[in-house]
Design an enzyme around this catalytic site. Structure first.
Site, short mmCIF file in Angstrom:
data_model
loop_
_atom_site.label_atom_id
_atom_site.label_comp_id
_atom_site.label_asym_id
_atom_site.label_seq_id
_atom_site.Cartn_x
_atom_site.Cartn_y
_atom_site.Cartn_z
N ASP A 94 -3.41 -6.31 8.69
CA ASP A 94 -2.42 -5.48 8.00
C ASP A 94 -1.06 -5.48 8.66
OD1 ASP A 94 -3.61 -3.89 10.18
OD2 ASP A 94 -2.29 -2.32 9.44
N ASP A 151 -8.82 -8.25 11.58
CA ASP A 151 -8.34 -7.14 12.38
C ASP A 151 -9.23 -5.93 12.07
OD1 ASP A 151 -6.46 -5.50 13.90
OD2 ASP A 151 -5.73 -4.80 11.96
#
Length: 229
Positions: free
Chosen positions: A180, A15
């Site tokens: 996350d 990400d």
């Protein structure tokens, strides 16, 4: 649960926001600039941060208090989104930086495991994602960088991750998604891949609702979590 040894892996997918980069301030500033343009009061940065992770459109809708599309017509939302994106394109690197340890860890992984391909899969629009990655020295580590508008679906739909697996000739069991947020972990789970949850990121609280394969508290741990060559 632990990841397979790196010799059995072929692909690491990262990400961007909250994982590779701390973009909190530029995103919150851009949201509040949009709200000011619309004559609406500013929101606390901490509140806006909780809206990040599902792409620019959802970020704007949440900031407008209308995530389900019940309060505003679509033209109004699109005008707000256009202003936000235009503002963010100009200001996306005012305060954004790479998290401490990211570049060193990516280099360590590349040296220790040269067979591992690495890519970025973010819900941020693809052009800002690529521009930020290029400006902050991330681009050389990744064979591909796909954004929230690269496909007709966004994470946690697995299409983007499955596309990267196909391009890297990797199976789900040879793939790790690193992020996350619950969105990233669900993306991995929906594709049958492994996952690393990053507790230092923007949406780390959401990791409590899912079950990453393992957790890390700093990018400096990525190489050690993967294990020796």
């Amino acid at each position: 649960m632990a990841l397979p040894p790196p010799s059995q892996l072929r692909l690491l997918v990262f990400d961007l926001d909250g994982t590779l980069i701390d973009s909190r301030q530029d995103l919150t500033n851009s949201v509040n600039a949009m709200l000011s343009h619309l004559g609406k009061p500013a929101l606390p940065d901490a509140v806006i941060t909780t809206y990040i992770g599902d792409g620019a459109s959802m970020l704007v809708r949440r900031a407008l208090g209308d995530p389900e599309g019940d309060l505003h017509d679509e033209e109004y939302v699109q005008q707000a989104l256009t202003f936000f994106l235009d503002y963010y394109r100009v200001h996306k690197l005012d305060f954004t930086l790479v998290y401490d340890g990211v570049l060193q860890s990516l280099e360590a992984i590349r040296i220790a495991h040269p067979h591992l391909k690495m890519a970025i899969l973010t819900n941020k629009p693809v052009n800002p994602s690529r521009e930020i990655s290029r400006a902050l020295g991330l681009e050389p580590f990744f064979f591909e960088n796909y954004g929230g508008n690269s496909f007709h679906t966004k994470k946690p739909d697995p299409l983007g991750l499955e596309t990267l697996m196909h391009e890297a000739a990797a199976t789900p069991g040879q793939t790790v998604m690193i992020g996350d947020s619950a969105v990233d972990i669900l993306t991995a789970q929906n594709a049958g891949a492994w996952s690393i949850g990053c507790t230092f990121g923007l949406s780390a609280d959401t990791l409590k609702t899912v079950a990453p394969t393992c957790l890390c508290n700093s990018p400096k741990q990525w190489a050690s979590i993967l294990g020796p060559a």
